[in-house]
Design a protein around this motif. Structure first.
Motif, mmCIF file in Angstrom:
data_model
loop_
_atom_site.group_PDB
_atom_site.id
_atom_site.type_symbol
_atom_site.label_atom_id
_atom_site.label_comp_id
_atom_site.label_asym_id
_atom_site.label_seq_id
_atom_site.Cartn_x
_atom_site.Cartn_y
_atom_site.Cartn_z
ATOM 1 N N PHE A 1 -2.677 -6.625 -24.874
ATOM 2 C CA PHE A 1 -1.619 -6.290 -23.928
ATOM 3 C C PHE A 1 -1.148 -4.851 -24.121
ATOM 4 O O PHE A 1 -0.894 -4.126 -23.156
ATOM 5 C CB PHE A 1 -0.432 -7.252 -24.083
ATOM 6 C CG PHE A 1 -0.730 -8.651 -23.628
ATOM 7 C CD1 PHE A 1 -0.963 -8.933 -22.290
ATOM 8 C CD2 PHE A 1 -0.794 -9.689 -24.542
ATOM 9 C CE1 PHE A 1 -1.242 -10.224 -21.866
ATOM 10 C CE2 PHE A 1 -1.072 -10.983 -24.138
ATOM 11 C CZ PHE A 1 -1.301 -11.252 -22.800
ATOM 12 N N LEU A 2 -1.039 -4.426 -25.377
ATOM 13 C CA LEU A 2 -0.637 -3.048 -25.646
ATOM 14 C C LEU A 2 -1.699 -2.075 -25.147
ATOM 15 O O LEU A 2 -1.373 -1.036 -24.560
ATOM 16 C CB LEU A 2 -0.392 -2.847 -27.137
ATOM 17 C CG LEU A 2 0.725 -3.683 -27.763
ATOM 18 C CD1 LEU A 2 0.870 -3.352 -29.246
ATOM 19 C CD2 LEU A 2 2.048 -3.468 -27.041
ATOM 20 N N ASP A 3 -2.962 -2.409 -25.354
ATOM 21 C CA ASP A 3 -4.045 -1.542 -24.875
ATOM 22 C C ASP A 3 -4.039 -1.454 -23.355
ATOM 23 O O ASP A 3 -4.231 -0.375 -22.779
ATOM 24 C CB ASP A 3 -5.397 -2.078 -25.365
ATOM 25 C CG ASP A 3 -5.533 -2.042 -26.883
ATOM 26 O OD1 ASP A 3 -4.821 -1.236 -27.517
ATOM 27 O OD2 ASP A 3 -6.340 -2.817 -27.424
ATOM 28 N N TYR A 4 -3.804 -2.582 -22.714
ATOM 29 C CA TYR A 4 -3.798 -2.620 -21.250
ATOM 30 C C TYR A 4 -2.679 -1.752 -20.678
ATOM 31 O O TYR A 4 -2.887 -0.931 -19.785
ATOM 32 C CB TYR A 4 -3.640 -4.060 -20.772
ATOM 33 C CG TYR A 4 -3.543 -4.199 -19.268
ATOM 34 C CD1 TYR A 4 -4.687 -4.247 -18.481
ATOM 35 C CD2 TYR A 4 -2.307 -4.281 -18.635
ATOM 36 C CE1 TYR A 4 -4.605 -4.373 -17.104
ATOM 37 C CE2 TYR A 4 -2.215 -4.393 -17.267
ATOM 38 C CZ TYR A 4 -3.366 -4.452 -16.502
ATOM 39 O OH TYR A 4 -3.268 -4.565 -15.138
ATOM 40 N N TYR A 5 -1.478 -1.926 -21.216
ATOM 41 C CA TYR A 5 -0.345 -1.190 -20.663
ATOM 42 C C TYR A 5 -0.325 0.272 -21.095
ATOM 43 O O TYR A 5 0.288 1.106 -20.427
ATOM 44 C CB TYR A 5 0.966 -1.902 -21.006
ATOM 45 C CG TYR A 5 1.140 -3.151 -20.174
ATOM 46 C CD1 TYR A 5 1.331 -3.056 -18.798
ATOM 47 C CD2 TYR A 5 1.065 -4.416 -20.747
ATOM 48 C CE1 TYR A 5 1.462 -4.194 -18.023
ATOM 49 C CE2 TYR A 5 1.190 -5.554 -19.980
ATOM 50 C CZ TYR A 5 1.387 -5.440 -18.610
ATOM 51 O OH TYR A 5 1.507 -6.563 -17.831
ATOM 52 N N ALA A 6 -1.008 0.581 -22.191
ATOM 53 C CA ALA A 6 -1.177 1.992 -22.547
ATOM 54 C C ALA A 6 -1.988 2.690 -21.461
ATOM 55 O O ALA A 6 -1.730 3.848 -21.106
ATOM 56 C CB ALA A 6 -1.875 2.118 -23.900
ATOM 57 N N PHE B 1 3.403 -18.504 -29.804
ATOM 58 C CA PHE B 1 2.586 -17.296 -29.702
ATOM 59 C C PHE B 1 3.434 -16.123 -30.202
ATOM 60 O O PHE B 1 3.923 -15.315 -29.413
ATOM 61 C CB PHE B 1 2.115 -17.069 -28.264
ATOM 62 C CG PHE B 1 1.059 -18.038 -27.823
ATOM 63 C CD1 PHE B 1 -0.279 -17.800 -28.125
ATOM 64 C CD2 PHE B 1 1.386 -19.190 -27.124
ATOM 65 C CE1 PHE B 1 -1.265 -18.694 -27.736
ATOM 66 C CE2 PHE B 1 0.414 -20.086 -26.732
ATOM 67 C CZ PHE B 1 -0.920 -19.841 -27.029
ATOM 68 N N PRO B 2 3.607 -16.022 -31.510
ATOM 69 C CA PRO B 2 4.556 -15.063 -32.091
ATOM 70 C C PRO B 2 4.246 -13.600 -31.814
ATOM 71 O O PRO B 2 5.152 -12.773 -31.799
ATOM 72 C CB PRO B 2 4.484 -15.358 -33.593
ATOM 73 C CG PRO B 2 3.917 -16.733 -33.701
ATOM 74 C CD PRO B 2 2.985 -16.866 -32.547
ATOM 75 N N ILE B 3 2.961 -13.263 -31.597
ATOM 76 C CA ILE B 3 2.615 -11.876 -31.282
ATOM 77 C C ILE B 3 2.463 -11.675 -29.782
ATOM 78 O O ILE B 3 3.075 -10.787 -29.189
ATOM 79 C CB ILE B 3 1.296 -11.468 -31.975
ATOM 80 C CG1 ILE B 3 1.509 -11.278 -33.468
ATOM 81 C CG2 ILE B 3 0.771 -10.155 -31.390
ATOM 82 C CD1 ILE B 3 0.275 -10.791 -34.191
ATOM 83 N N ALA B 4 1.649 -12.509 -29.155
ATOM 84 C CA ALA B 4 1.273 -12.287 -27.759
ATOM 85 C C ALA B 4 2.465 -12.272 -26.814
ATOM 86 O O ALA B 4 2.520 -11.459 -25.879
ATOM 87 C CB ALA B 4 0.267 -13.348 -27.318
ATOM 88 N N MET B 5 3.439 -13.149 -27.045
ATOM 89 C CA MET B 5 4.586 -13.178 -26.142
ATOM 90 C C MET B 5 5.469 -11.945 -26.301
ATOM 91 O O MET B 5 6.180 -11.552 -25.373
ATOM 92 C CB MET B 5 5.418 -14.447 -26.376
ATOM 93 C CG MET B 5 4.786 -15.719 -25.860
ATOM 94 S SD MET B 5 4.637 -15.762 -24.042
ATOM 95 C CE MET B 5 2.953 -15.246 -23.820
ATOM 96 N N ILE B 6 5.419 -11.331 -27.478
ATOM 97 C CA ILE B 6 6.201 -10.109 -27.695
ATOM 98 C C ILE B 6 5.497 -8.910 -27.065
ATOM 99 O O ILE B 6 6.098 -8.156 -26.297
ATOM 100 C CB ILE B 6 6.424 -9.873 -29.204
ATOM 101 C CG1 ILE B 6 7.343 -10.962 -29.770
ATOM 102 C CG2 ILE B 6 7.029 -8.490 -29.443
ATOM 103 C CD1 ILE B 6 7.550 -10.883 -31.272
ATOM 104 N N THR B 7 4.214 -8.733 -27.373
ATOM 105 C CA THR B 7 3.507 -7.562 -26.835
ATOM 106 C C THR B 7 3.359 -7.646 -25.321
ATOM 107 O O THR B 7 3.316 -6.623 -24.639
ATOM 108 C CB THR B 7 2.119 -7.421 -27.480
ATOM 109 O OG1 THR B 7 1.363 -8.633 -27.288
ATOM 110 C CG2 THR B 7 2.249 -7.145 -28.967
ATOM 111 N N ARG B 8 3.299 -8.852 -24.788
ATOM 112 C CA ARG B 8 3.177 -9.018 -23.334
ATOM 113 C C ARG B 8 4.445 -8.568 -22.620
ATOM 114 O O ARG B 8 4.406 -8.170 -21.455
ATOM 115 C CB ARG B 8 2.886 -10.493 -23.027
ATOM 116 C CG ARG B 8 2.525 -10.763 -21.577
ATOM 117 C CD ARG B 8 2.117 -12.214 -21.409
ATOM 118 N NE ARG B 8 1.678 -12.478 -20.053
ATOM 119 C CZ ARG B 8 1.196 -13.640 -19.637
ATOM 120 N NH1 ARG B 8 1.102 -14.650 -20.487
ATOM 121 N NH2 ARG B 8 0.815 -13.822 -18.386
ATOM 122 N N LYS B 9 5.579 -8.654 -23.283
ATOM 123 C CA LYS B 9 6.842 -8.208 -22.691
ATOM 124 C C LYS B 9 7.163 -6.767 -23.089
ATOM 125 O O LYS B 9 7.597 -5.955 -22.273
ATOM 126 C CB LYS B 9 7.973 -9.140 -23.142
ATOM 127 C CG LYS B 9 7.805 -10.596 -22.728
ATOM 128 C CD LYS B 9 8.915 -11.449 -23.307
ATOM 129 C CE LYS B 9 8.667 -12.941 -23.105
ATOM 130 N NZ LYS B 9 8.629 -13.347 -21.702
#
Length: 323
Positions: free
Chosen positions: A186-191, A239-247
């Motif tokens: 998600f971070l790569d995508y939004y970067a 989803f402790p990581i994915a839900m954070i990076t997705r937001k």
């Protein structure tokens, strides 16, 4: 217990990796995402998305003190530890611990700072102060670079983060490793999205749907996408990581600042992510973290809903948590 990963003593070699058919200790919850106060911008998905912030403590690890059971298996314990323990804390328990571990106290893996409404209000105010510089004095390319750096740091610490996630959530270690890759995607995508012409500060021009007497478009319409402001983010345990990076990813890309309240069951993963966000260059106040136990979660959530500084809320969780 069947289907759980746990540590036997302090030896990481005993961290078990159950088969795919194993069951989880914590039952999966039906997730729903509620997005509120969105703008009318066409690409508001992240040009006017969630907001993010970094806690204004000198060390992100000021949120928690971990037990030796956890720190002994980490290559970088500073991801989640601090020198001076918080004054008020709540316990984080390994859901995969054995009955004997619960009895002798080794099921406890960390003490995390217990924060309430006043702490949430302070975090929101810090985000509000940090917002103008982050939104108006950084370029999309600069924000993109920070997201890319953050993603890289998470990947470098992937094994530590996976161990933390497994101990506090109960999911198999293999799945925790997989979620690290999923979360950083998600971070790569939004970067990459940050530097597109339709991102925050950009927009689009289209012909007017209204016609002149001779049938031609009556002029053109221009839409400019802008960061919405300070956002409140609430994420679940499974989803402790994915839900954070997705937001957080789209919010940072858009130039927003935000306050994150992770699940009280899995706050350590959020603390590790916040630590790495700081190391990646996210400024103070742009990504604020509020860790609350179950008792204080309601008032923290209420503050996010009623505080006029918050311009958008992103919540993912079960119906009981939402209520």
């Amino acid at each position: 217990r069947s289907g759980l990963c746990w540590l036997d003593g302090m030896d990481i070699k005993s961290l078990r990796e159950p088969s795919r058919s194993s069951s989880y200790h914590r039952t999966s919850v039906k997730l729903s995402t509620i997005m509120m106060l969105s703008t009318s911008a066409r690409h508001s998905r992240f040009a006017a998305t969630t907001t993010i912030m970094v806690a204004s403590f000198s060390n992100a690890a000021a949120f928690s003190t971990a037990t030796s059971r956890l720190t002994s298996i980490l290559n970088d314990p500073s991801l989640i530890t601090c020198d001076s323990p918080p004054s008020q804390t709540f316990d984080v328990i390994d859901p995969g611990a054995s009955a004997a571990q619960f009895k002798d106290g080794t099921a406890l893996i960390a003490h995390v700072r217990r924060m309430g409404r006043d702490d949430a209000k302070d975090a929101i105010n810090r985000a509000h102060i940090a917002l103008p510089d982050w939104r108006d004095k950084t370029t999309a390319a600069y924000r993109s670079g920070i997201l890319t750096k953050w993603s890289s740091l998470i990947k470098e610490s992937a094994e530590d983060i996976a161990k933390i996630m497994t101990l506090e959530s109960g999911k198999p270690l293999a799945e925790s490793r997989g979620e690290v890759g999923y979360g950083t995607s998600f971070l790569d995508y939004y970067a990459a999205e940050a530097i597109r012409p339709n991102n925050s500060g950009g927009g689009f021009i289209s012909p007017s749907p209204f016609a002149t007497p001779d049938g031609a478009p009556r002029g053109k319409m221009m839409a400019i996408n802008e960061a919405v402001g300070v956002c409140g983010l609430i994420t679940p345990w499974n989803f402790p990581i994915a839900m954070i990076t997705r937001k957080v990813g789209p919010a940072l890309a858009a130039g927003c600042a935000c306050v994150l309240k992770p699940s009280e069951l899995t706050p350590l993963t959020a603390i590790a992510l916040e630590t790495l966000a700081k190391r990646a260059g996210v400024p103070e106040g742009v990504f604020e973290l509020v860790t609350a136990d179950r008792e204080l979660t309601r008032e923290v959530g209420d503050e996010m809903c009623v505080n006029s500084i918050i311009k958008k809320i992103s919540f993912t969780g079960s119906t009981p948590v939402g209520k």
